[in-house]
Design a protein around this motif. Structure first.
Motif, short mmCIF file in Angstrom:
data_model
loop_
_atom_site.label_atom_id
_atom_site.label_comp_id
_atom_site.label_asym_id
_atom_site.label_seq_id
_atom_site.Cartn_x
_atom_site.Cartn_y
_atom_site.Cartn_z
N UNK A 296 0.84 -1.19 0.00
CA UNK A 296 0.00 0.00 0.00
C UNK A 296 0.88 1.25 0.00
N UNK A 297 0.32 2.33 -0.49
CA UNK A 297 1.04 3.60 -0.56
C UNK A 297 1.19 4.17 0.84
N UNK A 298 2.43 4.33 1.29
CA UNK A 298 2.70 4.89 2.62
C UNK A 298 3.22 6.32 2.54
N UNK A 299 3.12 6.94 1.37
CA UNK A 299 3.51 8.33 1.23
C UNK A 299 5.00 8.56 1.36
N UNK A 300 5.36 9.80 1.71
CA UNK A 300 6.77 10.20 1.77
C UNK A 300 7.27 10.39 3.20
N UNK A 301 6.53 9.92 4.18
CA UNK A 301 6.88 10.18 5.57
C UNK A 301 8.09 9.40 6.05
N UNK A 302 8.51 9.75 7.27
CA UNK A 302 9.62 9.07 7.90
C UNK A 302 9.16 7.92 8.79
N UNK A 303 10.08 7.42 9.59
CA UNK A 303 9.84 6.20 10.35
C UNK A 303 8.74 6.36 11.41
N UNK A 304 8.55 7.56 11.91
CA UNK A 304 7.55 7.78 12.96
C UNK A 304 6.29 8.47 12.46
N UNK A 305 6.10 8.51 11.13
CA UNK A 305 5.02 9.32 10.54
C UNK A 305 3.83 8.51 10.03
N UNK A 306 3.81 7.21 10.21
CA UNK A 306 2.79 6.39 9.55
C UNK A 306 1.37 6.70 10.02
N UNK A 307 1.22 7.09 11.28
CA UNK A 307 -0.11 7.41 11.81
C UNK A 307 -0.24 8.91 12.06
N UNK A 308 0.52 9.69 11.34
CA UNK A 308 0.43 11.15 11.48
C UNK A 308 -0.85 11.65 10.85
N UNK A 309 -1.61 12.50 11.56
CA UNK A 309 -2.86 13.02 11.01
C UNK A 309 -2.65 13.66 9.63
#
Length: 331
Positions: A296-309
């Protein structure tokens, strides 16, 4: 535009690449062993009483849940009193916040860094349940970042979904040899299996359960997967699972994997290194084609960003919990 997760197995047939990965893994081991870990022992150093022995939750009715939440609140307050008596004001303040009557815990144990299972949403009405399993460096003293992800996910879902933040094991330090081995996961897996089985038995018969597994938590989920009745196992920010592929997990669940475009975990060598008395490394990359997970597409975030609003990853993880198809990574 979201980045396609990088696969560290893309040049596995190249001997030079294989040697490089082994060298990198050896360097990680050296750093893990050499870095002082005195600070890592602090969470476990605060004394706490043994929690009350609770009967299994037979049915997630409002009355039964209220009784369980009240019992765990008593355990939290007892731990707060002991932390205060020990002179640890920070831990006492954390526990005081956890004991707020608006907070709901299915279990609590303040010893050895802390074990908790906090509920967000109405478990008695839930048609879908998401169980979050955290990665390294998660303890009572660093609990708020874990809780924030659970809150963000709950807000992304509807009122028929409950989120359970399960901190049911002693997580390894990020910079430690334990984070590169399966040992902690092997210890945690039976506890996770027991918890999910009890939760599933108590929940409504129609409830659909998903395991959401971040970082080292994906190793825990992989070790617990066999025979566990869950609809989905979602691996994100994973360093590997200790398994070569989805088939090795021996699960009927749909296995998903995602990695943010700026997650440093992509640079961890996905291999194993046999050392005297221990095997280091967590094996195949879950976002690689050969592993066999649905990506699935997890975007461009970092290691702690997966559940970022507001993040792509949070939206897609919520879709999976809802039984919907998430967006695939863009080419």
């Amino acid at each position: 535009m979201a980045s396609r997760p990088r696969s560290s197995n893309s040049c596995s047939s190249n001997p030079r690449s294989s040697r490089l990965r082994r060298a990198l893994l050896a360097a990680l081991v050296t750093v893990s062993v050499a870095v002082p870990v005195a600070g890592a022992a602090r969470p476990a150093a605060v004394p706490a009483p043994a929690p009350a022995v609770l009967a299994p939750l037979r049915a997630a009715t409002p009355a039964a849940l209220d009784e369980r939440y009240a019992a765990t609140r008593d355990d939290i307050r007892a731990a707060e009193r002991m932390a205060a008596g020990h002179g640890d004001r920070r831990r006492a303040a954390v526990l005081r916040a956890l004991a707020d009557p608006v907070r709901h815990f299915l279990s609590f144990d303040g010893r050895d860094g802390g074990r908790t299972a906090e509920v967000f949403g109405d478990l008695s009405r839930a048609e879908r349940i998401a169980v979050l399993v955290p990665g390294a460096d998660t303890s009572l003293d660093r609990y708020e970042r874990f809780r924030a992800g659970a809150v963000a996910l709950q807000q992304e879902l509807d009122g028929r979904t409950a989120v359970v933040a399960w901190l049911g094991y002693g997580t390894p330090g990020t910079v430690s040899l334990e984070a590169l081995t399966q040992g902690r996961a092997d210890e945690a897996a039976p506890q996770l299996k027991d918890f999910v089985r009890e939760l599933s038995a108590a929940a409504r018969p129609v409830a659909r359960t998903s395991l959401l597994c971040h970082s080292y938590g994906s190793v825990v989920c992989a070790r617990a997967a066999s025979g566990l009745r869950v609809a989905d196992i979602v691996l994100y920010g994973s360093p590997g699972t200790g398994a070569d592929n989805v088939a090795a997990l021996r699960t009927r669940a749909t296995v998903w994997a995602g990695r943010g475009g700026n997650d440093w975990i992509a640079d961890v060598p996905h291999t194993r290194l046999q050392l005297p008395f221990i095997t280091v490394g967590l094996g195949a990359d879950p976002v690689s084609k050969g592993f066999g997970a649905r990506i699935f597409d997890a975007g461009d975030g970092g290691h702690s960003d997966y559940l970022r609003p507001g993040s792509v990853s949070l939206a897609n993880i919520a879709r999976i919990v809802n039984g919907q198809t998430p967006e695939a990574p863009r080419a």
